[in-house]
Design a protein around this motif. Structure first.
Motif, PDB file in Angstrom:
ATOM      1  N   ARG A   3       0.834  -1.192   0.000  1.00  0.00           N
ATOM      2  CA  ARG A   3       0.000   0.000   0.000  1.00  0.00           C
ATOM      3  C   ARG A   3       0.869   1.243   0.000  1.00  0.00           C
ATOM      4  NH1 ARG A   3      -5.130   1.147   4.004  1.00  0.00           N
ATOM      5  NH2 ARG A   3      -5.643   3.172   3.160  1.00  0.00           N
ATOM      6  N   VAL A   4       0.402   2.272  -0.700  1.00  0.00           N
ATOM      7  CA  VAL A   4       1.085   3.563  -0.749  1.00  0.00           C
ATOM      8  C   VAL A   4       0.103   4.639  -0.347  1.00  0.00           C
ATOM      9  CG1 VAL A   4       2.290   5.210  -2.214  1.00  0.00           C
ATOM     10  CG2 VAL A   4       2.623   2.757  -2.563  1.00  0.00           C
ATOM     11  N   THR A   5       0.533   5.491   0.541  1.00  0.00           N
ATOM     12  CA  THR A   5      -0.329   6.568   1.027  1.00  0.00           C
ATOM     13  C   THR A   5       0.335   7.914   0.782  1.00  0.00           C
ATOM     14  OG1 THR A   5      -1.171   5.126   2.764  1.00  0.00           O
ATOM     15  CG2 THR A   5      -1.581   7.473   3.011  1.00  0.00           C
ATOM     16  N   GLN A   6      -0.391   8.789   0.145  1.00  0.00           N
ATOM     17  CA  GLN A   6       0.034  10.173  -0.019  1.00  0.00           C
ATOM     18  C   GLN A   6      -1.006  11.009   0.714  1.00  0.00           C
ATOM     19  OE1 GLN A   6       0.914   9.381  -4.577  1.00  0.00           O
ATOM     20  NE2 GLN A   6       1.662  11.405  -3.998  1.00  0.00           N
ATOM     21  N   PRO A   7      -0.673  11.489   1.881  1.00  0.00           N
ATOM     22  CA  PRO A   7      -1.693  12.095   2.743  1.00  0.00           C
ATOM     23  C   PRO A   7      -2.271  13.412   2.243  1.00  0.00           C
ATOM     24  CG  PRO A   7       0.486  12.320   3.709  1.00  0.00           C
ATOM     25  CD  PRO A   7       0.639  11.430   2.516  1.00  0.00           C
TER      26      PRO A   7
ATOM     27  N   ASN B 154       4.135   7.517   2.188  1.00  0.00           N
ATOM     28  CA  ASN B 154       4.397   6.421   3.109  1.00  0.00           C
ATOM     29  C   ASN B 154       3.943   5.123   2.467  1.00  0.00           C
ATOM     30  OD1 ASN B 154       3.895   8.929   5.101  1.00  0.00           O
ATOM     31  ND2 ASN B 154       5.278   7.439   6.026  1.00  0.00           N
ATOM     32  N   TYR B 155       4.604   4.063   2.797  1.00  0.00           N
ATOM     33  CA  TYR B 155       4.271   2.791   2.173  1.00  0.00           C
ATOM     34  C   TYR B 155       4.151   1.695   3.222  1.00  0.00           C
ATOM     35  CZ  TYR B 155       9.175   1.526   2.740  1.00  0.00           C
ATOM     36  OH  TYR B 155      10.414   1.253   3.270  1.00  0.00           O
ATOM     37  N   SER B 156       3.488   0.656   2.800  1.00  0.00           N
ATOM     38  CA  SER B 156       3.361  -0.532   3.632  1.00  0.00           C
ATOM     39  C   SER B 156       3.740  -1.719   2.774  1.00  0.00           C
ATOM     40  CB  SER B 156       1.921  -0.660   4.127  1.00  0.00           C
ATOM     41  OG  SER B 156       1.727  -1.879   4.800  1.00  0.00           O
ATOM     42  N   TYR B 157       4.799  -2.397   3.179  1.00  0.00           N
ATOM     43  CA  TYR B 157       5.251  -3.571   2.432  1.00  0.00           C
ATOM     44  C   TYR B 157       6.207  -4.338   3.311  1.00  0.00           C
ATOM     45  CZ  TYR B 157       7.140  -6.521  -1.225  1.00  0.00           C
ATOM     46  OH  TYR B 157       7.512  -7.606  -1.977  1.00  0.00           O
ATOM     47  N   SER B 158       6.055  -5.622   3.353  1.00  0.00           N
ATOM     48  CA  SER B 158       6.827  -6.422   4.303  1.00  0.00           C
ATOM     49  C   SER B 158       8.237  -6.739   3.833  1.00  0.00           C
ATOM     50  CB  SER B 158       6.091  -7.722   4.622  1.00  0.00           C
ATOM     51  OG  SER B 158       5.825  -8.427   3.426  1.00  0.00           O
ATOM     52  N   GLY B 159       8.481  -6.686   2.551  1.00  0.00           N
ATOM     53  CA  GLY B 159       9.802  -7.019   2.029  1.00  0.00           C
ATOM     54  C   GLY B 159      10.609  -5.781   1.699  1.00  0.00           C
ATOM     55  N   SER B 160      11.489  -5.889   0.710  1.00  0.00           N
ATOM     56  CA  SER B 160      12.293  -4.754   0.259  1.00  0.00           C
ATOM     57  C   SER B 160      11.631  -4.122  -0.958  1.00  0.00           C
ATOM     58  CB  SER B 160      13.710  -5.214  -0.114  1.00  0.00           C
ATOM     59  OG  SER B 160      14.406  -5.622   1.021  1.00  0.00           O
TER      60      SER B 160
ATOM     61  N   ALA C 226       2.098  20.273 -10.956  1.00  0.00           N
ATOM     62  CA  ALA C 226       1.729  19.014 -11.612  1.00  0.00           C
ATOM     63  C   ALA C 226       1.132  18.072 -10.570  1.00  0.00           C
ATOM     64  CB  ALA C 226       2.952  18.355 -12.252  1.00  0.00           C
ATOM     65  N   MET C 227       0.716  16.915 -11.054  1.00  0.00           N
ATOM     66  CA  MET C 227       0.259  15.842 -10.171  1.00  0.00           C
ATOM     67  C   MET C 227       1.430  14.906  -9.943  1.00  0.00           C
ATOM     68  SD  MET C 227      -2.627  15.079  -8.758  1.00  0.00           S
ATOM     69  CE  MET C 227      -3.694  13.794  -8.159  1.00  0.00           C
ATOM     70  N   TYR C 228       1.691  14.569  -8.699  1.00  0.00           N
ATOM     71  CA  TYR C 228       2.816  13.710  -8.360  1.00  0.00           C
ATOM     72  C   TYR C 228       2.294  12.415  -7.721  1.00  0.00           C
ATOM     73  CZ  TYR C 228       5.873  17.643  -9.300  1.00  0.00           C
ATOM     74  OH  TYR C 228       6.540  18.671  -9.923  1.00  0.00           O
ATOM     75  N   TYR C 229       2.772  11.301  -8.245  1.00  0.00           N
ATOM     76  CA  TYR C 229       2.358   9.996  -7.730  1.00  0.00           C
ATOM     77  C   TYR C 229       3.570   9.244  -7.196  1.00  0.00           C
ATOM     78  CZ  TYR C 229      -2.001  10.607 -10.358  1.00  0.00           C
ATOM     79  OH  TYR C 229      -3.198  11.063 -10.851  1.00  0.00           O
ATOM     80  N   CYS C 230       3.426   8.745  -6.000  1.00  0.00           N
ATOM     81  CA  CYS C 230       4.403   7.827  -5.443  1.00  0.00           C
ATOM     82  C   CYS C 230       3.966   6.407  -5.792  1.00  0.00           C
ATOM     83  CB  CYS C 230       4.440   8.019  -3.922  1.00  0.00           C
ATOM     84  SG  CYS C 230       5.657   7.030  -3.057  1.00  0.00           S
TER      85      CYS C 230
ATOM     86  N   GLY D  85       9.046  -6.813  -4.426  1.00  0.00           N
ATOM     87  CA  GLY D  85       9.818  -7.872  -5.049  1.00  0.00           C
ATOM     88  C   GLY D  85       9.044  -9.152  -5.250  1.00  0.00           C
ATOM     89  N   THR D  86       8.136  -9.445  -4.317  1.00  0.00           N
ATOM     90  CA  THR D  86       7.407 -10.701  -4.430  1.00  0.00           C
ATOM     91  C   THR D  86       6.104 -10.559  -5.192  1.00  0.00           C
ATOM     92  OG1 THR D  86       6.317 -10.296  -2.321  1.00  0.00           O
ATOM     93  CG2 THR D  86       8.362 -11.575  -2.281  1.00  0.00           C
ATOM     94  N   SER D  87       5.759  -9.364  -5.570  1.00  0.00           N
ATOM     95  CA  SER D  87       4.478  -9.178  -6.263  1.00  0.00           C
ATOM     96  C   SER D  87       4.693  -9.041  -7.751  1.00  0.00           C
ATOM     97  CB  SER D  87       3.748  -7.960  -5.715  1.00  0.00           C
ATOM     98  OG  SER D  87       4.436  -6.786  -6.077  1.00  0.00           O
ATOM     99  N   GLY D  88       5.820  -9.486  -8.235  1.00  0.00           N
ATOM    100  CA  GLY D  88       6.041  -9.446  -9.664  1.00  0.00           C
ATOM    101  C   GLY D  88       6.299  -8.052 -10.135  1.00  0.00           C
ATOM    102  N   SER D  89       5.537  -7.673 -11.158  1.00  0.00           N
ATOM    103  CA  SER D  89       5.854  -6.435 -11.825  1.00  0.00           C
ATOM    104  C   SER D  89       4.897  -5.295 -11.527  1.00  0.00           C
ATOM    105  CB  SER D  89       5.858  -6.689 -13.328  1.00  0.00           C
ATOM    106  OG  SER D  89       4.633  -7.304 -13.697  1.00  0.00           O
ATOM    107  N   ARG D  90       3.874  -5.526 -10.751  1.00  0.00           N
ATOM    108  CA  ARG D  90       2.882  -4.478 -10.623  1.00  0.00           C
ATOM    109  C   ARG D  90       3.383  -3.313  -9.811  1.00  0.00           C
ATOM    110  NH1 ARG D  90      -2.385  -6.315  -7.484  1.00  0.00           N
ATOM    111  NH2 ARG D  90      -2.018  -8.297  -8.554  1.00  0.00           N
ATOM    112  N   LEU D  91       3.005  -2.121 -10.260  1.00  0.00           N
ATOM    113  CA  LEU D  91       3.238  -0.899  -9.505  1.00  0.00           C
ATOM    114  C   LEU D  91       1.971  -0.588  -8.725  1.00  0.00           C
ATOM    115  CD1 LEU D  91       4.891   1.614 -12.016  1.00  0.00           C
ATOM    116  CD2 LEU D  91       5.939   0.704  -9.951  1.00  0.00           C
ATOM    117  N   THR D  92       2.151  -0.288  -7.452  1.00  0.00           N
ATOM    118  CA  THR D  92       1.023   0.170  -6.647  1.00  0.00           C
ATOM    119  C   THR D  92       1.207   1.671  -6.444  1.00  0.00           C
ATOM    120  OG1 THR D  92       0.824  -1.942  -5.526  1.00  0.00           O
ATOM    121  CG2 THR D  92      -0.146  -0.034  -4.433  1.00  0.00           C
ATOM    122  N   PHE D  93       0.203   2.430  -6.854  1.00  0.00           N
ATOM    123  CA  PHE D  93       0.286   3.882  -6.797  1.00  0.00           C
ATOM    124  C   PHE D  93      -0.410   4.436  -5.565  1.00  0.00           C
ATOM    125  CE2 PHE D  93       2.004   5.396 -10.846  1.00  0.00           C
ATOM    126  CZ  PHE D  93       1.960   4.255 -11.620  1.00  0.00           C
ATOM    127  N   GLY D  94       0.092   5.583  -5.118  1.00  0.00           N
ATOM    128  CA  GLY D  94      -0.652   6.365  -4.147  1.00  0.00           C
ATOM    129  C   GLY D  94      -1.734   7.160  -4.851  1.00  0.00           C
TER     130      GLY D  94
END
Lengths: 115, 110
Positions: free
Chosen positions: B3-7, B24-30, B83-87, B92-101
């Motif tokens: 998960r990615v959060t842009q407050p 801020n992000y939530s992810y258990s790995g690197s 502009a609009m900025y996205y984090c 690593g374990t979720s393959g190739s997907r990008l999760t956006f804020g």
């Protein structure tokens, strides 16, 4: 600078109709993706494609969606029977690799409006 | 799950002022973290990736694993930075997907 090209830029379709969104990724890229952004919401992953098959898909990518790389240059997203909630901006992206911090190059998007 | 959060949905600063866009992000790995920018009616463009520790258009971002943050900073904002900025995060374990804020709309006023 090489670009990912998407056509059309805007498509209006009637509910229940099939649509095909087209993308031409960067020529030396090996990984291809579709994302969508419903108005006012975040950009969401749909599917990734490598070596002529789907490598990963999200919960959104159900049976009404399919992807294809028909001729080695185009990458298409088909929605078989569109619903109102499919209205969104659809972005195609491509990348050279998958790991090591590769960023993706995005196209300018197709705005799909289902009426 | 990742998960990615842009407050901040909206951020407004004056030209020449420092700017910080929070992520801020939530992810258990690197994770692999990115910042993308979308100028008015244009495509998403890669701005920064944490792995390369680069500075682009005066922007920098440091990955803080302790605080699970990847804030984007620029010491002196310019009007063309509006502009609009996205984090975004790639796990690593979720393959190739990008999760956006959700994105932060930055407006730099003259």
């Amino acid at each position: 600078e090489p670009e990912v090209t998407q056509t059309p830029s805007h498509q209006v379709t009637q509910m229940g109709q099939e649509v095909i969104l087209r993308c031409v990724p960067i020529s030396n890229h090996l990984y291809f993706y579709w994302y969508r952004q419903i108005l006012g919401q975040k950009v969401e992953f749909l599917v990734s494609f490598y070596n002529n098959e789907i490598s990963e898909k999200s919960e959104i990518f159900d049976d009404q969606f399919s992807v294809e790389r028909p001729d080695g240059s185009n990458f298409t997203l088909k929605i078989r029977s569109t619903k109102l909630e499919d209205s969104a901006m659809y972005f195609c992206a491509s990348s050279v690799g998958q790991g090591g911090g590769y960023g993706y190059t995005f196209g300018s998007g197709t705005r799909l409006t289902v009426v | 799950a990742q998960r990615v959060t842009q407050p901040e949905k909206l951020l407004s600063v004056f030209k020449g002022a420092p700017v910080e866009l929070k992520c801020n992000y939530s992810y258990s790995g690197s994770p692999e973290l990115f910042w993308y920018v979308q100028y008015s009616r244009q495509r998403l463009q890669l701005l920064l990736r944490h792995i390369s520790r680069e500075s682009i258009k005066g922007f920098t971002a440091d990955l803080n694993k302790g605080e699970t943050s990847f804030h984007l900073k620029k010491p002196f904002a310019q009007e063309e930075d509006s502009a609009m900025y996205y984090c975004a995060l790639k796990g690593g374990t979720s393959g190739s997907r990008l999760t956006f804020g959700e994105g932060t709309q930055l407006t730099v006023n003259p």
